[in-house]
Design a protein around this motif. Structure first.
Motif, PDB file in Angstrom:
ATOM      1  N   THR A 152      24.283   7.700  20.348  1.00  0.00           N
ATOM      2  CA  THR A 152      23.593   8.335  21.356  1.00  0.00           C
ATOM      3  C   THR A 152      21.902   7.618  21.363  1.00  0.00           C
ATOM      4  O   THR A 152      21.412   7.512  22.005  1.00  0.00           O
ATOM      5  CB  THR A 152      23.186   9.826  20.734  1.00  0.00           C
ATOM      6  OG1 THR A 152      22.646   9.876  19.455  1.00  0.00           O
ATOM      7  CG2 THR A 152      24.246  10.789  21.159  1.00  0.00           C
ATOM      8  N   THR A 155      21.633   4.275  24.409  1.00  0.00           N
ATOM      9  CA  THR A 155      21.129   4.308  25.773  1.00  0.00           C
ATOM     10  C   THR A 155      19.800   4.791  25.883  1.00  0.00           C
ATOM     11  O   THR A 155      18.896   4.343  26.729  1.00  0.00           O
ATOM     12  CB  THR A 155      21.872   5.598  26.570  1.00  0.00           C
ATOM     13  OG1 THR A 155      21.802   6.958  25.897  1.00  0.00           O
ATOM     14  CG2 THR A 155      23.138   5.139  27.094  1.00  0.00           C
ATOM     15  N   GLN A 156      18.998   5.513  24.882  1.00  0.00           N
ATOM     16  CA  GLN A 156      17.584   5.758  24.450  1.00  0.00           C
ATOM     17  C   GLN A 156      17.134   4.318  24.375  1.00  0.00           C
ATOM     18  O   GLN A 156      15.826   4.185  24.897  1.00  0.00           O
ATOM     19  CB  GLN A 156      17.525   6.606  23.347  1.00  0.00           C
ATOM     20  CG  GLN A 156      18.061   8.068  23.597  1.00  0.00           C
ATOM     21  CD  GLN A 156      18.387   9.095  22.455  1.00  0.00           C
ATOM     22  OE1 GLN A 156      17.736   8.725  21.305  1.00  0.00           O
ATOM     23  NE2 GLN A 156      18.864  10.132  22.752  1.00  0.00           N
ATOM     24  N   GLY A 159      16.600   2.578  27.645  1.00  0.00           N
ATOM     25  CA  GLY A 159      15.729   3.445  28.299  1.00  0.00           C
ATOM     26  C   GLY A 159      14.237   3.231  27.918  1.00  0.00           C
ATOM     27  O   GLY A 159      13.416   2.984  28.906  1.00  0.00           O
ATOM     28  N   PHE A 160      13.864   3.093  26.665  1.00  0.00           N
ATOM     29  CA  PHE A 160      12.731   2.849  25.970  1.00  0.00           C
ATOM     30  C   PHE A 160      12.215   1.420  26.642  1.00  0.00           C
ATOM     31  O   PHE A 160      11.127   1.235  26.894  1.00  0.00           O
ATOM     32  CB  PHE A 160      12.541   2.794  24.491  1.00  0.00           C
ATOM     33  CG  PHE A 160      11.260   3.119  23.909  1.00  0.00           C
ATOM     34  CD1 PHE A 160      10.889   4.199  23.371  1.00  0.00           C
ATOM     35  CD2 PHE A 160      10.399   1.958  23.803  1.00  0.00           C
ATOM     36  CE1 PHE A 160       9.755   4.428  22.685  1.00  0.00           C
ATOM     37  CE2 PHE A 160       9.193   2.008  23.068  1.00  0.00           C
ATOM     38  CZ  PHE A 160       8.925   3.274  22.756  1.00  0.00           C
ATOM     39  N   GLU A 186      28.633   5.965  24.804  1.00  0.00           N
ATOM     40  CA  GLU A 186      27.247   5.323  24.986  1.00  0.00           C
ATOM     41  C   GLU A 186      27.261   4.055  24.746  1.00  0.00           C
ATOM     42  O   GLU A 186      26.290   3.315  25.506  1.00  0.00           O
ATOM     43  CB  GLU A 186      26.622   5.969  23.770  1.00  0.00           C
ATOM     44  CG  GLU A 186      26.505   7.511  23.605  1.00  0.00           C
ATOM     45  CD  GLU A 186      25.637   8.345  24.623  1.00  0.00           C
ATOM     46  OE1 GLU A 186      24.698   7.406  25.263  1.00  0.00           O
ATOM     47  OE2 GLU A 186      25.848   9.233  24.733  1.00  0.00           O
ATOM     48  N   THR A 189      27.973   2.424  28.494  1.00  0.00           N
ATOM     49  CA  THR A 189      26.605   2.893  29.202  1.00  0.00           C
ATOM     50  C   THR A 189      25.612   2.017  28.944  1.00  0.00           C
ATOM     51  O   THR A 189      24.876   1.615  29.851  1.00  0.00           O
ATOM     52  CB  THR A 189      26.290   4.343  29.108  1.00  0.00           C
ATOM     53  OG1 THR A 189      27.772   5.231  29.202  1.00  0.00           O
ATOM     54  CG2 THR A 189      25.527   4.837  30.275  1.00  0.00           C
ATOM     55  N   PHE A 193      23.882  -0.359  31.517  1.00  0.00           N
ATOM     56  CA  PHE A 193      22.435  -0.046  32.039  1.00  0.00           C
ATOM     57  C   PHE A 193      21.600  -1.378  31.751  1.00  0.00           C
ATOM     58  O   PHE A 193      20.795  -1.951  32.284  1.00  0.00           O
ATOM     59  CB  PHE A 193      21.910   1.008  31.430  1.00  0.00           C
ATOM     60  CG  PHE A 193      22.191   2.363  32.218  1.00  0.00           C
ATOM     61  CD1 PHE A 193      23.524   2.626  32.605  1.00  0.00           C
ATOM     62  CD2 PHE A 193      21.235   3.035  32.892  1.00  0.00           C
ATOM     63  CE1 PHE A 193      23.945   3.930  33.080  1.00  0.00           C
ATOM     64  CE2 PHE A 193      21.570   4.331  33.438  1.00  0.00           C
ATOM     65  CZ  PHE A 193      22.894   4.591  33.813  1.00  0.00           C
TER      66      PHE A 193
END
Lengths: 377, 324
Positions: A152, A155-156, A159-160, A186, A189, A193
């Motif tokens: 998990t 992706t965080q 994104g950060f 994850e 993804t 991304f």
């Protein structure tokens, strides 16, 4: 006792690391063509941190066996790739942990007492006893919060870094995960991304051979985990995860590339989980001891110690002092942690939201006024 | 003041807040150049550029996971999930990550973000474009859940949600999106979270609804008034944390309650509402409380008007409670 294992292939370090470039050779000398030529004080600092991490790890396992803490998930054998990769991040960069990276958190400056308090979930635990041991968080140290579900954090972390890129701040994120996590949604993804938006992210795959009981070759049909980068347009690199200089060099180059706008890098750090998955796991049920034995000889601490010896930077007495120092510190931290009370009842209800809503205030009042359990952990 | 549909009002809220606060970004599938499949984000891409109005790859878990990262970094992301039926790949990121980050980090981190998503049926969308999963997000701690019923509230609640320090699920009733226009103030105003609205006063029965079903409740209130039953209608607006005081005050006055929601009956939010009413106002009840809800079936395509708790089902339920 005869032990039945499910393992069919023994992967010695030689086999596992076939074709992977190293810096520190078997004689302890750095290969001049690959040597990142780090400041000697930094190399020594990494060694000290690795030894300290090892000693802490072993002590925590003992505490768990004695029933004094509930759980521990450690990094035995993986200290090299964890500490060197953390050291390779710049001060302004952020680290998103998996759950074996307490060494990286201490490297970033969390006081040992805070970490030990987290192991006890006491009133001084920075996360107020709200999660199991080793689910630390360290915003002050630019360090994310540990989550148990696999992947998990990936992706965080992307994104950060993406946010920082949008806001034009010079900042890179790194994110740790095991090779088992490359099977998760994850991973796919996050890689996708990160690739599409060229986020300044370094994805650190600790390939430690095992995802609890499943060997790494059962996790993928790909030949390597690094090559998974190809499909995402993300540079993928394998490095010898027990070779501190190789890890530092590889990660540092990826950080600099990311900071310069070159996008993300997937780094497969080849290492080995010498312990069980956690204190709740007994690996004798599924793996052959000969494999573990072969990896004990490839221990990243022994490897770096040999390198320091060739540089005349370590003596037996010094080595012992590092261990004695952390032992003494730990003893004190444990005493204090054990003498500290539990978190206040209110901490169960606070910080669910910024302000406590009416229903939680009512439930807090009900809980505080009502019958309370006699038995406590 | 300008006449706006809910789509226009939400668009106006996003534009207003993006102009005011450059930390606000919108991300999701097709939200950029085309302005979203419902055109809620239309024109934002042209005004704010592709750094702030971002077309993402097709992965809900990635949209929310990345938005969490942005929120941790200090931005105010507004991810859009194209239909709330598609939200489940992101469920883990929402309920175990966004909802828990503050708590599990001992309050070190916060995760302010608004997850916008169209909800509900009545648009011939079948199972995958009609569901109402709101109770799943209420059941997990750490999320605020909002569902406006009209353009004015939609804009005011969205501005409150974006400025809130906690993650908010913002369910937009797609059946209402373009159904009616309403005067909406230009510029900034907020409608507070966790405040229900008594949209019709009455003394005999309390009808509780939200989103698109509010209009069915109002229709039924009109229907039963002809037969001499004076119904009060409450629009919850924010489902969680709940404005229980407004509900209890009304139920104590009327002694009768009918709860309407599109979601299936079992473990729907109506079950929680009835429990709280029973706990707090049991002795004020004059009649057994009633739920008029979607059935405990998957959401059907052809028979959706049989599935939805429309006025033709609410009216007899209200009359029945009024008999006691």
């Amino acid at each position: 006792m005869e032990v039945q294992t499910t393992q069919s292939v023994i992967r010695t370090p030689e086999k596992f690391l076939e074709g992977v470039a190293t810096v520190i050779g078997p004689d302890g000398r750095a290969d001049a063509s690959h040597d990142p030529k780090l400041d000697r004080a930094l190399v020594k600092k990494m060694y000290v941190a690795m030894v300290r991490t090892r000693v802490i790890d072993e002590r925590l396992v003992t505490l768990q066996r004695q029933g004094r803490i509930g759980f521990h998930i450690g990094s035995l054998g993986e200290e090299g790739c964890i500490l060197a990769s953390a050291a390779a991040m710049r001060d302004q960069d952020w680290i998103f942990p998996c759950y074996r990276e307490f060494g990286a958190l201490l490297w970033r400056g969390m006081p040992l007492q805070d970490y030990v308090n987290n192991m006890y979930g006491n009133a001084n635990d920075p996360i107020k006893g709200r999660q199991m041991p080793d689910h630390y968080s360290g915003k002050k140290y630019k360090f994310g919060s540990v989550s148990s579900p696999i992947g998990t954090q990936m992706t965080q972390a992307v994104g950060f870094a993406w946010g920082a890129k949008i806001r034009k701040e010079d900042l890179v994120t790194s994110v740790y995960f095991g090779e088992g996590a490359t099977s998760s949604n994850e991973f796919h993804t996050a890689m996708n991304f990160a690739g599409v938006f060229k986020t300044p992210t370094v994805l650190l795959c600790r390939n430690n051979g095992w995802a609890i009981s499943v060997p790494s070759e059962k996790q993928t049909a790909s030949k390597t985990f690094a090559e998974k980068g190809i499909a995402y347009g993300v540079k993928g690199i394998r490095c010898d995860g027990n070779d501190v200089l190789a890890v530092y060099k590889t990660v540092r180059e990826a950080v600099e590339r990311a900071a310069a706008g070159g996008g993300p890098t997937l780094i497969e750090m080849m290492t080995y989980r010498l312990s069980g998955h956690s204190t709740s796991d007994d690996p004798r049920a599924y793996r052959i001891e000969d494999e573990v034995t072969s990896w004990r000889k490839a221990d990243p601490i022994l490897r770096l110690r040999k390198h320091l010896e060739t540089l005349g930077m370590i003596t037996d007495a010094e080595d012992q002092k590092i261990r004695d120092d952390v032992d003494a510190e730990l003893k004190l931290c444990i005493e204090r942690a054990e003498a500290t009370e539990k978190p206040a009842l209110s901490t169960m209800f606070t910080e669910v939201f910024k302000d406590m809503p009416q229903h939680l205030q009512e439930q807090f009042d009900e809980c505080a006024a009502g019958p309370r359990p006699k038995a406590q952990h | 003041m300008a006449e706006m549909t809910m789509v226009q009002a939400i668009n106006d809220a996003l534009r207003t807040e993006m102009r005011r606060d450059d930390r606000v970004v919108v991300l999701g599938e097709d939200v950029g150049k085309v302005g979203g499949v419902f055109r809620v984000t239309q024109g934002l891409y042209d005004e704010f550029g592709d750094d702030r109005v971002i077309d993402t790859p097709l992965a809900e878990g990635g949209i929310i996971g990345a938005a969490i990262g942005m929120a941790l970094y200090g931005m105010r992301p507004i991810p859009e999930i194209q239909f709330s039926d598609f939200i489940f790949p992101a469920f883990d990121q929402i309920v175990s990550e966004a909802a828990k980050y503050r708590y599990r980090s001992g309050g070190e981190y916060t995760c302010p973000m608004v997850i916008r998503t169209p909800v509900g049926g009545g648009i011939r969308g079948g199972h995958y474009h009609s569901q109402s999963p709101e109770s799943l997000f209420i059941h997990t701690a750490g999320l605020k859940v909002v569902c406006p019923s009209n353009p004015y509230d939609a804009k005011g609640l969205l501005l409150s949600s974006i400025r809130d320090e906690d993650p908010v699920m913002f369910f937009e009733p797609k059946r209402v999106y373009r159904a009616a226009k309403m005067d909406v103030p230009e510029g900034e105003y907020t409608v507070p979270l966790s405040k229900a609205a008594v949209v019709r006063e009455g003394k005999d029965v309390t009808i509780i609804a939200w989103g698109a079903m509010l209009y069915e409740a109002l229709q039924s209130a009109d229907d039963v008034s002809v037969q001499g039953v004076d119904a009060e209608v409450i629009d919850l607006r924010t489902l969680w944390p709940l404005d229980i005081d407004t509900i209890i005050e009304s139920v104590k006055k009327t002694g009768r309650v009918v709860i309407v929601h599109e979601a299936p009956k079992a473990c729907g939010f109506g079950a929680e509402l009835l429990s709280q009413i029973s706990e707090r106002a049991f002795l004020h009840l004059e009649a057994p409380p009633v739920r008029v809800t979607g059935w405990d079936t998957p959401f059907p395509y052809t028979l959706e008007m049989e599935y939805l708790p429309l006025a033709h089902r609410i009216t007899p339920a209200v009359l029945e409670t009024a008999k006691y």
